[in-house]
Design an enzyme around this catalytic site. Structure first.
Site, mmCIF file in Angstrom:
data_model
loop_
_atom_site.group_PDB
_atom_site.id
_atom_site.type_symbol
_atom_site.label_atom_id
_atom_site.label_comp_id
_atom_site.label_asym_id
_atom_site.label_seq_id
_atom_site.Cartn_x
_atom_site.Cartn_y
_atom_site.Cartn_z
ATOM 1 N N LYS A 172 4.730 4.686 -1.651
ATOM 2 C CA LYS A 172 4.813 6.011 -2.278
ATOM 3 C C LYS A 172 6.109 6.737 -1.918
ATOM 4 C CE LYS A 172 -0.200 6.299 -2.484
ATOM 5 N NZ LYS A 172 -1.436 6.732 -1.830
ATOM 6 N N GLY A 181 0.811 -1.218 0.000
ATOM 7 C CA GLY A 181 0.000 0.000 0.000
ATOM 8 C C GLY A 181 0.840 1.261 0.000
ATOM 9 N N SER A 182 0.328 2.299 0.651
ATOM 10 C CA SER A 182 0.825 3.655 0.419
ATOM 11 C C SER A 182 2.211 3.956 0.953
ATOM 12 C CB SER A 182 -0.167 4.671 0.992
ATOM 13 O OG SER A 182 -1.409 4.556 0.333
ATOM 14 N N THR A 183 2.774 3.094 1.823
ATOM 15 C CA THR A 183 4.160 3.337 2.215
ATOM 16 C C THR A 183 5.092 3.210 1.003
ATOM 17 O OG1 THR A 183 4.198 1.052 2.986
ATOM 18 C CG2 THR A 183 3.972 2.773 4.666
#
Length: 296
Positions: free
Chosen positions: A15, A11-13
């Site tokens: 990014k 997920g967003s980690t």
């Protein structure tokens, strides 16, 4: 064993690595604007969590998009890099390759399938899988001036019969991004906690970062990832893995903390204060007693 024997979509980690790669590639303009409308690639519709939550689309720059954890912003950055270049960065971060931290049966995870949707989605941490040790390894490059280190779970082996120890040495396993790209990424990660408008780890209750230790800036990023169904057909409805990565002190990190929580019953921005802040504070109090020569 969940630390290394199970791979998951982070997920967003992820990014953090997308932004670092785009900076390194020379295609990240923090002041360029985009609108976070639904973005369509082939048969896939990519939305920001804000639109899913019922908010209207907004125009924001890419630095703000990172603070907001914008899927659309990261997808646009990936598209500007191009699929081949982004996949090359994922290889440099050694996704798909297990670590050598000293335990067996490690799940190596998978890089995105060879299609434009999976590759685009991997920019925000879906369509790619890794274990926690692999994620930690990739984050060391951001904390360590672009130089990636192999995680080590055993610092030394002591032999009481001979009163000797075999000490684990630091092992560099690549240089995925430049020192400048790593340092700039740390600055943008600070904003995730300090930006009162876009920061997903800014707490309006505290009027400041949810994760804080007195006297230090902390580089942070949170993540929410849907959990893939075991039959490989899409995702389990309403099932999420939540995560946070924090690096302290942000200017020259000595510690990386990476936490994942599978399907929490209740989780909000203040939950991360209770989970992460005490450990970081303890680490900074203890650091003078530890023999540190690299991010731990």
């Amino acid at each position: 064993s969940l630390l290394y024997q199970e791979a998951f979509e982070p997920g967003s980690t992820m990014k953090v690595l997308t932004v670092a790669s785009a900076i390194d590639n020379g295609t990240f303009d923090p002041n360029a604007y985009y609108t976070n409308n639904e973005y369509v690639i082939a048969d896939a519709k990519i939305n920001d969590w804000t639109l899913n939550a019922g908010y209207s689309a907004v125009t924001l720059n890419y630095a703000q998009g990172f603070s907001l954890s914008s899927n659309v912003g990261m997808t646009l950055l990936q598209q500007q890099m191009g699929d081949e270049k982004w996949l090359n960065y994922l290889t440099k971060f050694r996704f798909g390759y297990p670590t050598r931290f000293g335990m067996g049966d490690e799940a190596p995870g998978m890089v995105p399938e060879d299609n434009i949707v999976s590759i685009a989605m991997s920019s925000f941490g879906q369509g790619i899988s890794a274990n926690q040790a692999q994620m930690l390894r990739s984050f060391t490059s951001i904390a360590n001036n672009g130089i990636m280190l192999e995680p080590k779970f055993i610092s030394a082996l002591y032999n009481p019969n001979t009163d000797t120890a075999r000490v684990s040495s630091k092992e560099e396993v690549g240089n995925p991004v430049s020192e400048q790209a790593a340092d700039d990424t740390l600055r943008y990660m600070i904003n995730v906690g300090t930006d009162p408008v876009y920061g997903t780890l800014y707490s309006h209750d505290l009027q400041g970062p949810a994760i804080q230790v007195d006297g230090y800036d902390i580089a942070v990023k949170s993540g929410t990832a849907e959990i893939a169904s075991e039959d490989g057909q899409g995702y389990i409805k309403g099932a999420y893995i939540n995560s946070v990565v924090a690096m302290i002190p942000a200017e020259d990190p000595e510690f990386i903390m990476y936490v994942t929580i599978r399907q929490p019953e209740v989780l909000n921005v203040l939950s991360w204060r209770d989970i992460v802040s005490p450990t970081l504070k303890e680490a900074m109090l203890l650091k003078d007693n530890l023999n540190l020569d690299s991010p731990a």
